[in-house]
Write a protein that holds these residues in place. Structure first.
Motif, short mmCIF file in Angstrom:
data_model
loop_
_atom_site.label_atom_id
_atom_site.label_comp_id
_atom_site.label_asym_id
_atom_site.label_seq_id
_atom_site.Cartn_x
_atom_site.Cartn_y
_atom_site.Cartn_z
N GLU A 71 5.61 -1.84 -8.28
CA GLU A 71 4.77 -2.87 -7.71
C GLU A 71 3.23 -2.09 -7.81
O GLU A 71 2.08 -3.02 -8.07
CB GLU A 71 4.84 -3.24 -6.35
N HIS A 72 3.09 -0.88 -8.48
CA HIS A 72 1.77 -0.40 -8.53
C HIS A 72 1.35 -0.72 -9.80
O HIS A 72 1.94 -0.84 -10.82
CB HIS A 72 1.75 1.04 -8.45
N THR A 73 -0.11 -1.16 -10.09
CA THR A 73 -0.75 -1.35 -11.43
C THR A 73 -1.40 0.12 -11.48
O THR A 73 -1.28 1.09 -10.68
CB THR A 73 -1.68 -2.40 -11.29
N TYR A 77 -3.84 1.79 -8.68
CA TYR A 77 -3.46 2.51 -7.47
C TYR A 77 -3.75 3.76 -7.58
O TYR A 77 -4.40 4.57 -6.57
CB TYR A 77 -1.93 2.12 -7.06
N TYR A 118 -3.91 -0.91 -0.57
CA TYR A 118 -3.54 -1.35 -1.74
C TYR A 118 -3.25 -2.70 -1.83
O TYR A 118 -3.51 -3.65 -2.48
CB TYR A 118 -2.63 -0.24 -2.33
N ILE A 119 -2.15 -3.00 -0.96
CA ILE A 119 -1.55 -4.35 -0.98
C ILE A 119 -2.53 -5.53 -0.64
O ILE A 119 -2.40 -6.61 -1.29
CB ILE A 119 -0.28 -4.33 0.04
N LYS A 169 -4.69 -5.96 -3.63
CA LYS A 169 -3.98 -6.40 -4.80
C LYS A 169 -3.87 -7.85 -4.48
O LYS A 169 -3.97 -8.70 -5.30
CB LYS A 169 -2.50 -5.54 -4.83
N ASN A 170 -3.48 -8.22 -3.30
CA ASN A 170 -3.04 -9.66 -2.83
C ASN A 170 -4.05 -10.58 -2.33
O ASN A 170 -4.20 -11.75 -2.38
CB ASN A 170 -1.81 -9.75 -2.08
N TRP A 205 -8.66 -8.50 -4.46
CA TRP A 205 -8.56 -8.69 -5.86
C TRP A 205 -7.67 -9.58 -6.59
O TRP A 205 -7.19 -9.51 -7.71
CB TRP A 205 -8.55 -7.47 -6.65
N LYS A 206 -7.33 -10.75 -5.83
CA LYS A 206 -6.10 -11.58 -6.17
C LYS A 206 -6.63 -12.29 -7.47
O LYS A 206 -5.61 -12.39 -8.37
CB LYS A 206 -6.10 -12.58 -5.06
N VAL A 259 -9.60 -8.25 -10.82
CA VAL A 259 -9.73 -6.79 -10.44
C VAL A 259 -11.06 -6.43 -11.19
O VAL A 259 -11.19 -6.74 -12.59
CB VAL A 259 -8.73 -5.81 -11.04
N ARG A 301 -14.92 -1.01 -8.14
CA ARG A 301 -13.61 -1.21 -7.42
C ARG A 301 -14.07 -0.08 -6.33
O ARG A 301 -13.65 -0.12 -4.99
CB ARG A 301 -12.56 -0.62 -7.96
#
Length: 93
Positions: free
Chosen positions: A4-6, A9, A37-38, A41-42, A45-46, A49, A56
């Motif tokens: 699940e990491h881009t 991360y 991070y989640i 991500k959610n 930066w939905k 990014v 960032r």
């Protein structure tokens, strides 16, 4: 968790860890880098990014514990927690 990491991360992990330390000093010891991070991500930066690394980092450094709890509240509403008895509030103290 690796799937699940881009790519951002790993490069931003030191900054997430710095924020975890900052929140811990404010009395919030149970927030983890993975949760931040989640959240980014959610939520933060939905839609996009930031293109540049410094943008960032700037977003992470300006992130507040109130914003994190706003995300957790929204997350609870989305997943429809049926009762407050299901939430462990001790985690947030």
């Amino acid at each position: 968790m690796n799937e699940e990491h881009t790519d951002f991360y790993d490069e931003l992990l030191p900054w997430f860890n710095y924020k975890v330390t900052e929140f811990s000093k404010e009395g919030y010891d149970n927030i983890e880098a993975k949760e931040l991070y989640i959240c980014f991500k959610n939520h933060v930066w939905k839609h996009s990014v930031p293109s540049y690394y410094y943008q960032r980092v700037f977003d992470i450094m300006n992130f507040t514990v109130n914003q994190f709890f706003d995300f957790k509240t929204l997350e609870a509403q989305i997943y429809q927690v049926s009762s407050l008895d299901e939430i462990n509030f001790e985690e947030f103290l």
